[in-house]
Design a protein around this motif. Structure first.
Motif, short mmCIF file in Angstrom:
data_model
loop_
_atom_site.label_atom_id
_atom_site.label_comp_id
_atom_site.label_asym_id
_atom_site.label_seq_id
_atom_site.Cartn_x
_atom_site.Cartn_y
_atom_site.Cartn_z
N ARG A 63 78.66 -18.68 17.82
CA ARG A 63 78.08 -19.00 19.13
C ARG A 63 78.29 -20.46 19.51
O ARG A 63 78.44 -20.78 20.69
CB ARG A 63 76.59 -18.66 19.15
CG ARG A 63 76.27 -17.19 19.00
CD ARG A 63 76.71 -16.35 20.15
NE ARG A 63 76.03 -16.80 21.35
CZ ARG A 63 76.35 -16.44 22.58
NH1 ARG A 63 77.35 -15.62 22.79
NH2 ARG A 63 75.67 -16.88 23.61
N LEU A 64 78.33 -21.35 18.53
CA LEU A 64 78.54 -22.77 18.85
C LEU A 64 79.91 -23.02 19.47
O LEU A 64 80.05 -23.90 20.32
CB LEU A 64 78.38 -23.63 17.61
CG LEU A 64 76.95 -23.92 17.21
CD1 LEU A 64 76.91 -24.75 15.94
CD2 LEU A 64 76.23 -24.65 18.32
N SER A 65 80.88 -22.23 19.07
CA SER A 65 82.22 -22.45 19.60
C SER A 65 82.31 -22.16 21.10
O SER A 65 83.24 -22.60 21.76
CB SER A 65 83.24 -21.61 18.83
OG SER A 65 83.00 -20.23 19.06
N SER A 66 81.34 -21.43 21.63
CA SER A 66 81.36 -21.12 23.07
C SER A 66 80.24 -21.80 23.85
O SER A 66 80.02 -21.47 25.02
CB SER A 66 81.28 -19.60 23.26
OG SER A 66 80.05 -19.09 22.77
N PHE A 67 79.53 -22.76 23.24
CA PHE A 67 78.46 -23.44 23.95
C PHE A 67 79.05 -24.21 25.14
O PHE A 67 80.06 -24.89 25.00
CB PHE A 67 77.69 -24.39 23.01
CG PHE A 67 76.46 -24.97 23.65
CD1 PHE A 67 75.36 -24.18 23.92
CD2 PHE A 67 76.42 -26.31 24.02
CE1 PHE A 67 74.23 -24.70 24.54
CE2 PHE A 67 75.30 -26.85 24.62
CZ PHE A 67 74.20 -26.03 24.88
N PRO A 68 78.44 -24.10 26.34
CA PRO A 68 79.09 -24.61 27.54
C PRO A 68 79.14 -26.13 27.73
O PRO A 68 79.90 -26.59 28.58
CB PRO A 68 78.28 -23.97 28.68
CG PRO A 68 76.97 -23.63 28.10
CD PRO A 68 77.21 -23.37 26.64
N TYR A 69 78.35 -26.92 27.02
CA TYR A 69 78.31 -28.37 27.31
C TYR A 69 78.27 -29.18 26.02
O TYR A 69 77.43 -28.96 25.16
CB TYR A 69 77.07 -28.72 28.14
CG TYR A 69 76.94 -27.91 29.41
CD1 TYR A 69 77.79 -28.14 30.48
CD2 TYR A 69 75.97 -26.92 29.52
CE1 TYR A 69 77.68 -27.40 31.65
CE2 TYR A 69 75.86 -26.18 30.69
CZ TYR A 69 76.71 -26.41 31.74
OH TYR A 69 76.61 -25.67 32.88
N GLN A 70 79.14 -30.17 25.92
CA GLN A 70 79.15 -31.05 24.76
C GLN A 70 77.97 -31.99 24.74
O GLN A 70 77.54 -32.42 23.67
CB GLN A 70 80.43 -31.89 24.73
CG GLN A 70 81.66 -31.11 24.41
CD GLN A 70 82.88 -32.02 24.37
OE1 GLN A 70 82.83 -33.18 24.76
NE2 GLN A 70 83.98 -31.48 23.89
N ASP A 71 77.45 -32.33 25.90
CA ASP A 71 76.43 -33.37 25.99
C ASP A 71 75.02 -32.81 26.19
O ASP A 71 74.12 -33.54 26.62
CB ASP A 71 76.78 -34.35 27.10
CG ASP A 71 76.96 -33.67 28.45
OD1 ASP A 71 77.10 -32.43 28.49
OD2 ASP A 71 76.96 -34.38 29.48
N GLU A 72 74.80 -31.53 25.86
CA GLU A 72 73.47 -30.94 25.94
C GLU A 72 73.10 -30.36 24.57
O GLU A 72 73.97 -30.06 23.76
CB GLU A 72 73.42 -29.81 26.98
CG GLU A 72 73.73 -30.23 28.40
CD GLU A 72 72.68 -31.12 29.04
OE1 GLU A 72 71.60 -31.34 28.44
OE2 GLU A 72 72.93 -31.61 30.16
N GLU A 73 71.81 -30.21 24.35
CA GLU A 73 71.33 -29.65 23.09
C GLU A 73 71.55 -28.15 23.09
O GLU A 73 71.28 -27.47 24.08
CB GLU A 73 69.84 -29.96 22.93
CG GLU A 73 69.29 -29.56 21.59
CD GLU A 73 67.85 -30.02 21.41
OE1 GLU A 73 67.06 -29.22 20.87
OE2 GLU A 73 67.50 -31.14 21.80
N SER A 74 72.03 -27.64 21.96
CA SER A 74 72.19 -26.20 21.82
C SER A 74 71.17 -25.69 20.79
O SER A 74 70.11 -26.29 20.62
CB SER A 74 73.63 -25.86 21.43
OG SER A 74 73.90 -26.26 20.11
N LEU A 75 71.50 -24.63 20.11
CA LEU A 75 70.60 -24.07 19.10
C LEU A 75 70.29 -25.12 18.04
O LEU A 75 71.20 -25.78 17.53
CB LEU A 75 71.27 -22.86 18.45
CG LEU A 75 70.39 -22.05 17.52
CD1 LEU A 75 69.49 -21.12 18.32
CD2 LEU A 75 71.23 -21.25 16.56
#
Length: 140
Positions: free
Chosen positions: A30-42
């Motif tokens: 799922r990280l490989s498809s996260f939409p923004y580099q500069d936002e927090e993900s999981l």
């Protein structure tokens, strides 16, 4: 003022080695498809957050840019849905601050009106595709 999504799974039986590998696989995929580099993900806490019987726990701070909230929320909820399906027998609680996010067996975690053909795909509002990095601590 910030808003965060919180997620946790509890179960008497600890994670097996296969389940730990499944969690790692879901997170990496799922990280490989996260939409923004500069936002927090999981963001998964170390060792399930340290609470008794907690096998997975984490949180994600929502972006301040209103155009990015829905893509980030959708992506993280889809990830938590995959985690739930990979960990049978766990009791899950997912909430956006004080608002519980409902579970649907077919759709997974979603808020009313969150999905639809008229909504832009994740990253469509000018975000840069990529991954900011999932903070997965402890045994992960």
């Amino acid at each position: 003022m910030s808003v965060s999504l919180y997620y946790r799974a509890r179960r008497i039986v600890p994670l097996t080695a296969d389940e730990t590998a499944a969690v790692e696989g879901v997170v990496a995929g799922r990280l490989s498809s996260f939409p923004y580099q500069d936002e927090e993900s999981l963001h998964l806490y170390a060792v399930g957050g340290g609470e008794p019987e907690e096998i997975v726990a984490g949180s994600t701070k929502m972006p301040f840019d209103p155009d990015r909230v829905l893509p980030v929320l959708t992506h993280v909820l889809d990830t938590v849905t995959e985690l739930r399906r990979a960990l049978p027998g766990a009791e899950w609680h997912v909430h956006l601050d004080d608002l519980d996010v409902p579970w649907d067996e077919d759709e997974g975690y979603a808020l009313p009106g969150m999905r639809g053909p008229d909504l832009p795909p994740a990253g469509a509002q000018g975000g840069r595709p990529g991954i900011q990095g999932c903070a997965v601590h402890g045994r992960w």
